[in-house]
Design a protein around this motif. Structure first.
Motif, mmCIF file in Angstrom:
data_model
loop_
_atom_site.group_PDB
_atom_site.id
_atom_site.type_symbol
_atom_site.label_atom_id
_atom_site.label_comp_id
_atom_site.label_asym_id
_atom_site.label_seq_id
_atom_site.Cartn_x
_atom_site.Cartn_y
_atom_site.Cartn_z
ATOM 1 N N LEU A 55 2.829 -6.622 -0.524
ATOM 2 C CA LEU A 55 2.619 -6.447 0.906
ATOM 3 C C LEU A 55 2.443 -4.967 1.243
ATOM 4 N N PHE A 56 3.289 -4.115 0.662
ATOM 5 C CA PHE A 56 3.154 -2.680 0.909
ATOM 6 C C PHE A 56 1.840 -2.141 0.343
ATOM 7 N N GLU A 57 1.426 -2.685 -0.782
ATOM 8 C CA GLU A 57 0.143 -2.246 -1.350
ATOM 9 C C GLU A 57 -1.008 -2.618 -0.415
ATOM 10 N N TYR A 109 -0.042 11.818 -6.004
ATOM 11 C CA TYR A 109 -0.070 10.888 -7.131
ATOM 12 C C TYR A 109 1.088 9.895 -6.999
ATOM 13 N N PRO A 110 0.862 8.756 -6.321
ATOM 14 C CA PRO A 110 1.927 7.757 -6.205
ATOM 15 C C PRO A 110 2.143 7.045 -7.530
ATOM 16 N N THR A 111 3.337 6.482 -7.675
ATOM 17 C CA THR A 111 3.561 5.608 -8.815
ATOM 18 C C THR A 111 2.741 4.332 -8.617
ATOM 19 N N ASP A 112 2.596 3.558 -9.660
ATOM 20 C CA ASP A 112 1.766 2.348 -9.601
ATOM 21 C C ASP A 112 2.563 1.191 -9.005
ATOM 22 N N LEU A 154 -2.018 6.773 -11.039
ATOM 23 C CA LEU A 154 -2.154 6.736 -12.486
ATOM 24 C C LEU A 154 -1.780 5.331 -12.966
ATOM 25 N N ARG A 155 -2.637 4.749 -13.774
ATOM 26 C CA ARG A 155 -2.431 3.365 -14.222
ATOM 27 C C ARG A 155 -1.087 3.216 -14.939
ATOM 28 N N GLY A 156 -0.268 2.318 -14.408
ATOM 29 C CA GLY A 156 1.028 2.032 -15.022
ATOM 30 C C GLY A 156 2.114 3.046 -14.737
ATOM 31 N N PHE A 157 1.796 4.129 -14.002
ATOM 32 C CA PHE A 157 2.754 5.203 -13.733
ATOM 33 C C PHE A 157 3.942 4.658 -12.941
#
Length: 293
Positions: A55-57, A109-112, A154-157
Protein backbone atom coordinates in the motif's frame (compact mmCIF):
# COMPACT_ATOMS: atom_id res chain seq x y z
CA UNK A 1 34.24 30.01 -6.23
CA UNK A 2 30.81 28.58 -5.29
CA UNK A 3 30.77 24.80 -4.97
CA UNK A 4 28.70 22.28 -6.87
CA UNK A 5 27.74 19.70 -4.26
CA UNK A 6 25.80 16.48 -4.80
CA UNK A 7 24.46 14.63 -1.75
CA UNK A 8 23.45 10.97 -2.05
CA UNK A 9 21.26 9.99 0.92
CA UNK A 10 19.93 6.64 1.99
CA UNK A 11 16.33 6.81 3.23
CA UNK A 12 14.79 5.14 6.26
CA UNK A 13 11.41 5.59 7.90
CA UNK A 14 12.12 8.37 10.41
CA UNK A 15 9.41 10.48 8.76
CA UNK A 16 6.78 7.83 9.53
CA UNK A 17 8.01 7.39 13.11
CA UNK A 18 7.91 11.13 13.78
CA UNK A 19 4.39 11.42 12.37
CA UNK A 20 3.30 8.54 14.63
CA UNK A 21 4.83 10.26 17.67
CA UNK A 22 3.26 13.65 16.88
CA UNK A 23 -0.31 12.72 15.94
CA UNK A 24 -1.74 15.13 18.53
CA UNK A 25 0.18 18.06 17.03
CA UNK A 26 -0.72 17.44 13.38
CA UNK A 27 -3.87 18.12 11.40
CA UNK A 28 -4.34 14.91 9.43
CA UNK A 29 -7.12 13.61 7.25
CA UNK A 30 -9.10 10.62 8.48
CA UNK A 31 -7.23 8.08 6.35
CA UNK A 32 -3.82 9.30 7.55
CA UNK A 33 -4.91 9.25 11.18
CA UNK A 34 -6.12 5.68 10.72
CA UNK A 35 -2.81 4.60 9.12
CA UNK A 36 -0.41 6.36 11.49
CA UNK A 37 -2.49 5.71 14.60
CA UNK A 38 -2.44 1.93 14.11
CA UNK A 39 -0.58 0.82 17.23
CA UNK A 40 -0.74 -2.84 16.23
CA UNK A 41 1.05 -2.10 12.95
CA UNK A 42 2.93 1.20 13.17
CA UNK A 43 4.10 2.00 9.61
CA UNK A 44 7.63 2.90 10.73
CA UNK A 45 8.19 -0.63 12.03
CA UNK A 46 6.45 -2.75 9.40
CA UNK A 47 8.28 -5.99 8.54
CA UNK A 48 9.55 -5.99 4.96
CA UNK A 49 7.11 -8.76 4.01
CA UNK A 50 4.01 -7.15 5.58
CA UNK A 51 1.11 -6.65 3.18
CA UNK A 52 0.84 -2.96 4.06
CA UNK A 53 4.22 -2.40 2.40
CA UNK A 54 2.45 -2.74 -0.94
CA UNK A 55 0.00 0.00 0.00
CA UNK A 56 2.81 2.41 0.86
CA UNK A 57 4.57 1.52 -2.38
CA UNK A 58 1.40 2.36 -4.32
CA UNK A 59 1.13 5.71 -2.54
CA UNK A 60 4.79 6.40 -3.39
CA UNK A 61 3.82 6.17 -7.07
CA UNK A 62 0.23 7.44 -7.18
CA UNK A 63 0.34 10.01 -4.37
CA UNK A 64 -2.87 10.74 -2.50
CA UNK A 65 -4.02 12.16 0.82
CA UNK A 66 -1.63 10.18 3.02
CA UNK A 67 1.35 11.36 1.00
CA UNK A 68 0.05 14.93 1.11
CA UNK A 69 -0.13 14.79 4.90
CA UNK A 70 3.45 13.51 5.04
CA UNK A 71 4.59 16.44 2.89
CA UNK A 72 2.71 18.87 5.16
CA UNK A 73 4.46 17.41 8.20
CA UNK A 74 7.82 17.99 6.52
CA UNK A 75 6.91 21.57 5.66
CA UNK A 76 6.06 22.17 9.33
CA UNK A 77 9.50 21.06 10.59
CA UNK A 78 11.85 19.46 8.01
CA UNK A 79 14.69 18.69 10.42
CA UNK A 80 12.33 17.52 13.15
CA UNK A 81 10.41 15.08 10.98
CA UNK A 82 13.19 13.71 8.77
CA UNK A 83 16.55 12.34 9.88
CA UNK A 84 17.75 12.68 6.28
CA UNK A 85 16.94 16.40 6.06
CA UNK A 86 18.20 16.98 9.59
CA UNK A 87 21.62 15.62 8.64
CA UNK A 88 21.63 17.62 5.38
CA UNK A 89 20.92 20.88 7.20
CA UNK A 90 23.48 20.11 9.92
CA UNK A 91 26.07 19.28 7.25
CA UNK A 92 25.48 22.57 5.42
CA UNK A 93 25.83 24.53 8.67
CA UNK A 94 29.09 22.71 9.48
CA UNK A 95 30.79 23.82 6.26
CA UNK A 96 33.51 26.46 6.64
CA UNK A 97 32.45 29.98 5.61
CA UNK A 98 34.68 29.75 2.53
CA UNK A 99 32.48 26.97 1.12
CA UNK A 100 29.51 28.69 -0.52
CA UNK A 101 27.05 26.32 -2.21
CA UNK A 102 26.32 27.50 -5.74
CA UNK A 103 24.47 24.32 -6.73
CA UNK A 104 23.10 21.51 -4.59
CA UNK A 105 21.95 18.27 -6.19
CA UNK A 106 20.09 15.75 -4.04
CA UNK A 107 19.60 12.05 -4.75
CA UNK A 108 17.64 9.79 -2.40
CA UNK A 109 18.19 6.03 -2.23
CA UNK A 110 15.30 4.32 -0.41
CA UNK A 111 15.48 0.72 0.67
CA UNK A 112 13.54 -1.73 -1.49
CA UNK A 113 10.46 -1.48 0.75
CA UNK A 114 7.17 0.35 0.32
CA UNK A 115 7.54 2.48 3.45
CA UNK A 116 11.02 3.72 2.53
CA UNK A 117 9.97 4.48 -1.05
CA UNK A 118 7.00 6.42 0.36
CA UNK A 119 9.34 8.50 2.55
CA UNK A 120 11.67 9.19 -0.39
CA UNK A 121 8.73 10.38 -2.50
CA UNK A 122 7.53 12.65 0.34
CA UNK A 123 11.03 14.13 0.68
CA UNK A 124 11.31 14.89 -3.04
CA UNK A 125 7.81 16.40 -3.12
CA UNK A 126 8.57 18.64 -0.14
CA UNK A 127 11.92 19.79 -1.58
CA UNK A 128 10.46 20.54 -5.01
CA UNK A 129 7.54 22.51 -3.60
CA UNK A 130 9.41 24.40 -0.88
CA UNK A 131 12.80 25.03 -2.49
CA UNK A 132 13.14 28.60 -1.23
CA UNK A 133 12.35 27.60 2.35
CA UNK A 134 14.82 24.71 2.30
CA UNK A 135 17.62 26.79 0.75
CA UNK A 136 17.13 29.23 3.62
CA UNK A 137 17.49 26.42 6.16
CA UNK A 138 20.66 25.28 4.37
CA UNK A 139 22.10 28.81 4.35
CA UNK A 140 22.30 28.76 0.54
CA UNK A 141 22.28 32.00 -1.48
CA UNK A 142 18.88 32.82 -2.98
CA UNK A 143 20.34 32.65 -6.51
CA UNK A 144 21.84 29.18 -5.95
CA UNK A 145 20.45 26.12 -7.73
CA UNK A 146 18.67 23.23 -6.00
CA UNK A 147 18.26 20.12 -8.17
CA UNK A 148 16.12 17.24 -6.86
CA UNK A 149 16.48 13.97 -8.75
CA UNK A 150 13.84 11.25 -8.68
CA UNK A 151 14.43 8.62 -5.95
CA UNK A 152 16.65 5.69 -6.95
CA UNK A 153 15.87 2.27 -5.47
CA UNK A 154 18.63 -0.32 -5.37
CA UNK A 155 17.27 -3.78 -6.16
CA UNK A 156 16.90 -5.79 -2.97
CA UNK A 157 18.45 -3.02 -0.82
CA UNK A 158 17.30 -3.44 2.78
CA UNK A 159 15.72 -6.86 2.20
CA UNK A 160 18.35 -8.89 4.02
CA UNK A 161 21.22 -11.13 2.98
CA UNK A 162 19.79 -11.63 -0.51
CA UNK A 163 20.81 -8.05 -1.36
CA UNK A 164 24.46 -8.83 -0.68
CA UNK A 165 24.22 -11.90 -2.89
CA UNK A 166 22.11 -10.55 -5.75
CA UNK A 167 21.90 -6.76 -5.61
CA UNK A 168 25.56 -5.74 -5.68
CA UNK A 169 25.61 -5.30 -9.47
CA UNK A 170 22.71 -2.85 -9.12
CA UNK A 171 24.67 -1.03 -6.42
CA UNK A 172 27.67 -0.66 -8.73
CA UNK A 173 25.59 0.50 -11.68
CA UNK A 174 23.40 3.00 -9.81
CA UNK A 175 25.12 4.17 -6.63
CA UNK A 176 28.81 3.91 -7.53
CA UNK A 177 27.99 4.87 -11.11
CA UNK A 178 26.32 8.06 -9.84
CA UNK A 179 29.32 8.99 -7.70
CA UNK A 180 31.67 8.54 -10.65
CA UNK A 181 29.48 10.47 -13.11
CA UNK A 182 28.84 13.32 -10.68
CA UNK A 183 32.53 13.65 -9.85
CA UNK A 184 33.37 13.82 -13.55
CA UNK A 185 30.72 16.56 -13.94
CA UNK A 186 32.47 18.75 -11.38
CA UNK A 187 30.44 17.94 -8.26
CA UNK A 188 31.85 17.45 -4.78
CA UNK A 189 30.05 14.22 -3.83
CA UNK A 190 28.78 13.76 -0.28
CA UNK A 191 27.24 10.49 0.91
CA UNK A 192 24.72 10.69 3.75
CA UNK A 193 23.99 7.16 5.09
CA UNK A 194 21.92 8.40 8.08
CA UNK A 195 18.67 6.74 6.97
CA UNK A 196 17.92 3.08 6.35
CA UNK A 197 19.36 -0.16 7.67
CA UNK A 198 22.79 0.01 9.29
CA UNK A 199 24.53 -3.01 7.66
CA UNK A 200 23.71 -1.78 4.16
CA UNK A 201 24.59 1.82 5.05
CA UNK A 202 27.95 0.70 6.42
CA UNK A 203 28.68 -1.10 3.16
CA UNK A 204 27.69 1.96 1.12
CA UNK A 205 30.06 4.07 3.23
CA UNK A 206 33.04 1.91 2.27
CA UNK A 207 31.96 1.80 -1.38
CA UNK A 208 31.55 5.60 -1.39
CA UNK A 209 35.11 6.09 -0.16
CA UNK A 210 36.37 3.60 -2.73
CA UNK A 211 34.58 5.57 -5.47
CA UNK A 212 36.15 8.84 -4.34
CA UNK A 213 33.34 10.61 -2.47
CA UNK A 214 34.37 13.99 -1.03
CA UNK A 215 32.75 13.42 2.35
CA UNK A 216 30.63 10.86 4.23
CA UNK A 217 28.38 12.43 6.88
CA UNK A 218 25.68 11.27 9.28
CA UNK A 219 23.88 12.44 12.39
CA UNK A 220 25.05 10.77 15.59
CA UNK A 221 21.95 9.17 17.13
CA UNK A 222 22.88 9.91 20.75
CA UNK A 223 24.39 13.39 20.60
CA UNK A 224 22.42 14.61 17.55
CA UNK A 225 25.33 16.36 15.86
CA UNK A 226 26.72 15.84 12.40
CA UNK A 227 29.72 13.49 12.16
CA UNK A 228 32.04 13.62 9.18
CA UNK A 229 33.97 10.45 8.40
CA UNK A 230 37.44 11.10 6.96
CA UNK A 231 37.53 10.11 3.29
CA UNK A 232 40.21 7.45 3.52
CA UNK A 233 42.29 6.87 0.36
CA UNK A 234 40.86 3.40 -0.20
CA UNK A 235 41.69 1.63 -3.44
CA UNK A 236 41.50 -1.84 -4.93
CA UNK A 237 44.50 -4.08 -4.46
CA UNK A 238 46.39 -3.96 -7.78
CA UNK A 239 46.54 -7.76 -7.78
CA UNK A 240 42.76 -7.91 -7.97
CA UNK A 241 42.65 -5.62 -10.99
CA UNK A 242 45.54 -7.33 -12.77
CA UNK A 243 44.48 -10.93 -12.17
CA UNK A 244 40.67 -10.72 -11.92
CA UNK A 245 40.44 -8.33 -14.86
CA UNK A 246 41.15 -11.26 -17.18
CA UNK A 247 40.22 -14.94 -17.09
CA UNK A 248 42.39 -16.34 -14.31
CA UNK A 249 42.93 -19.98 -13.51
CA UNK A 250 43.04 -21.34 -9.96
CA UNK A 251 46.82 -21.75 -10.25
CA UNK A 252 47.24 -18.12 -11.41
CA UNK A 253 45.26 -16.91 -8.44
CA UNK A 254 47.40 -18.88 -6.03
CA UNK A 255 50.67 -17.77 -7.68
CA UNK A 256 49.58 -14.12 -7.33
CA UNK A 257 49.00 -14.59 -3.60
CA UNK A 258 45.19 -14.64 -3.78
CA UNK A 259 43.32 -17.44 -2.03
CA UNK A 260 40.54 -18.81 -4.31
CA UNK A 261 38.57 -20.05 -1.31
CA UNK A 262 38.62 -16.63 0.34
CA UNK A 263 37.56 -14.98 -2.94
CA UNK A 264 34.70 -17.44 -3.31
CA UNK A 265 33.60 -17.04 0.33
CA UNK A 266 33.55 -13.26 -0.17
CA UNK A 267 31.38 -13.54 -3.26
CA UNK A 268 34.04 -12.21 -5.64
CA UNK A 269 34.38 -15.36 -7.75
CA UNK A 270 32.55 -18.59 -8.49
CA UNK A 271 34.37 -21.83 -9.24
CA UNK A 272 32.55 -24.29 -11.48
CA UNK A 273 34.18 -27.49 -12.70
CA UNK A 274 37.57 -26.02 -11.88
CA UNK A 275 36.92 -22.88 -13.93
CA UNK A 276 37.08 -19.44 -12.31
CA UNK A 277 34.27 -17.00 -13.02
CA UNK A 278 34.56 -13.45 -11.68
CA UNK A 279 31.22 -12.24 -10.30
CA UNK A 280 29.47 -9.55 -12.34
CA UNK A 281 29.29 -7.02 -9.50
CA UNK A 282 33.07 -7.12 -9.08
CA UNK A 283 33.62 -6.72 -12.81
CA UNK A 284 31.42 -3.63 -12.71
CA UNK A 285 33.32 -2.29 -9.69
CA UNK A 286 36.69 -2.63 -11.47
CA UNK A 287 35.27 -0.99 -14.59
CA UNK A 288 33.80 1.94 -12.66
CA UNK A 289 36.99 2.44 -10.66
CA UNK A 290 38.98 2.55 -13.90
CA UNK A 291 36.61 5.20 -15.29
CA UNK A 292 36.86 7.24 -12.10
CA UNK A 293 40.62 7.76 -12.47
Amino acid sequence: MPLKIAVLSTVGTSLLRNIEENLDKLTLNERSREVFGNRAKPPSRLPIDDGLQGLFERWSVEGGEVLEDAVKALSRDPAGFSAELNSLIAFAKSLPARHVIGELRLQFYPTDTGTSKFCARALTEYLRRFQGEFKGLMGMPTNSALVIDDPITLRGFGRGAEWFREGLTDLMDKFVGSIVRLRRSGYKVVVNPTGGFKPESAYLTVIAMLAGAWKVVYIHETFRYVVELPALPITLDSRYVKILGGKPTLDELRLSGLDPEDLRDNGIIDVKDGEVEVREWFKRLMELMANAE
